[in-house]
Write an enzyme that holds these catalytic residues in place. Structure first.
Site, PDB file in Angstrom:
ATOM      1  N   GLU A   1       2.142 -24.384 -29.094  1.00 50.84           N
ATOM      2  CA  GLU A   1       3.362 -25.266 -28.765  1.00 50.84           C
ATOM      3  C   GLU A   1       3.515 -26.638 -29.243  1.00 50.84           C
ATOM      4  O   GLU A   1       3.865 -27.692 -29.037  1.00 50.84           O
ATOM      5  CB  GLU A   1       3.493 -25.744 -27.191  1.00 50.84           C
ATOM      6  N   GLY A   2       2.667 -26.757 -30.493  1.00 54.35           N
ATOM      7  CA  GLY A   2       2.719 -27.784 -31.439  1.00 54.35           C
ATOM      8  C   GLY A   2       1.350 -28.515 -31.004  1.00 54.35           C
ATOM      9  O   GLY A   2       0.950 -29.015 -30.066  1.00 54.35           O
TER      10      GLY A   2
END
Length: 376
Positions: free
Chosen positions: A357-358
């Site tokens: 998610e980053g």
């Protein structure tokens, strides 16, 4: 600010805890060891109404909110982070994209069975040369009559091979990549969708992570999600919400590790002051992560901006989870290093929360940019 949980939230939190201990905990070690995805667990989540918690009842959802959803992810992660990330991707990324950008027909066809738990969702963005950089994306979608033909590949797809519904991002104009990223709904069984290598991972091992290839995969034009060129915006907004799920996952992992340490030390009548200091510090960090996560989830539920809060929660909670799990292994001594100990698995599971998610490096960039934009 109101910190009390509603009766419904307290009830669902208790029910999820009971379910996790009864249905997930007995097989958690075996599923981790053999990388075994258990579809029956997801089916049970659907039957209990937890596969579509924040979506309207008219689309098969629970009609609740994202705070309740975050609480569920946390409680699942407290026992099995693999199950939690399966549900997080299904809800925060795949289902959210269709709920937010889908047509009424797409919601009836896809969101309804996703929310009911009759179908599992996945999200396909990352490639070998690109993560969230649309300009480096190589997967293409060429319009041919009333369909788009997809060619390319996606890596690290959570729920890959097991999911029935995939949100796929592709370039529709090779001459203008940065502005032509487009999202599509691809179904398992469509000709040209090929499942590739299943990854052998450090942690979250009973959650499948797989490569997907698209070789002349024909997708009906009606399955385009949003307008052409809106894919990058859809992807980034999806990840904003996905970070809340990962923050909740990390918080649950940290709490699970603390639970294990407390159980390990319960029979020791000669615990040192240092032990008390360590568990107090662990509990403090976990509670901080919980409050940051719940704040972001609450803001999303209320329709307020939440991108900065989600990034902060994800950054803090994931770093917390790794630190707390490392401390848990240390406090448990050699037992903490054994495969039979829960803290060993929690430590392995915690690491990836700093990455997907980053990465946390990306979170720092996101946070700083938002802070600078607010100061102008």
């Amino acid at each position: 600010m109101q910190f009390a949980y509603s009766h419904d939230q307290q009830d669902i939190k208790a029910k999820v805890r009971e379910f996790a201990l009864a249905k997930m905990d007995p097989t958690s070690e075996e599923r981790d060891e053999y990388e075994r995805f258990d579809r029956e667990i997801f089916d049970s989540l659907g039957e209990l109404g937890w596969s579509g918690i924040p979506w309207p009842q008219e689309f098969g959802g629970g009609g609740s909110d994202f705070l309740t959803y975050a609480m569920v992810i946390e409680e699942l992660s407290r026992v099995c982070a693999s199950t939690a990330v399966m549900l997080s991707v299904h809800t925060s990324l795949a289902s959210w994209a269709i709920h937010t950008y889908g047509t009424d027909a797409q919601k009836q066809t896809y969101l309804l069975p996703l929310a009911q738990g009759k179908k599992l969702g996945a999200y396909c963005l990352t490639e070998s040369e690109s993560g969230s950089d649309a300009g480096a994306m190589r997967t293409t979608a060429t319009k041919e009559g009333d369909a788009y033909v997809l060619n390319g590949s996606k890596l690290f797809v959570t729920n890959g091979g097991e999911a029935e519904v995939y949100i796929v991002f592709a370039i529709t104009d090779a001459q203008n990549k940065s502005k032509s990223c487009t999202a599509f709904i691809v179904e398992k069984g469509m000709e040209g969708l090929i499942f590739g290598t299943k990854e052998n991972k450090l942690g979250i091992r009973s959650s499948t992570t797989m490569e997907l290839r698209f070789e002349g995969c024909s997708v009906p034009a009606d399955n385009r999600l949003g307008p052409e060129g809106e894919g990058f915006r859809i992807a980034m907004r999806s990840l904003d919400g996905g970070r809340i799920g990962i923050a909740a996952q990390a918080t649950g992992i940290g709490q699970g590790a603390l639970d294990a340490v407390l159980a390990y030390g319960a029979g020791d009548s000669e615990r040192s002051e240092q032990f008390y200091a360590h568990i107090s510090e662990m509990a403090t960090h976990i509670e901080g992560a919980r409050l940051l996560t719940y704040q972001a989830a609450w803001r999303k539920s209320k329709g307020l901006s939440y991108g900065k809060q989600a990034a902060i929660a994800k950054l803090f909670a994931s770093d917390m989870a790794v630190k707390v799990c490392l401390r848990a292994v240390q406090l448990c001594g050699m037992w903490g290093c054994l495969k039979e100990s829960k803290v060993e698995r929690y430590l392995r599971d915690a690491k990836v929360t700093q990455i997907y998610e980053g990465t946390n490096e990306i979170q720092r960039i996101v946070i700083s940019r938002l802070l600078l934009s607010e100061s102008m």
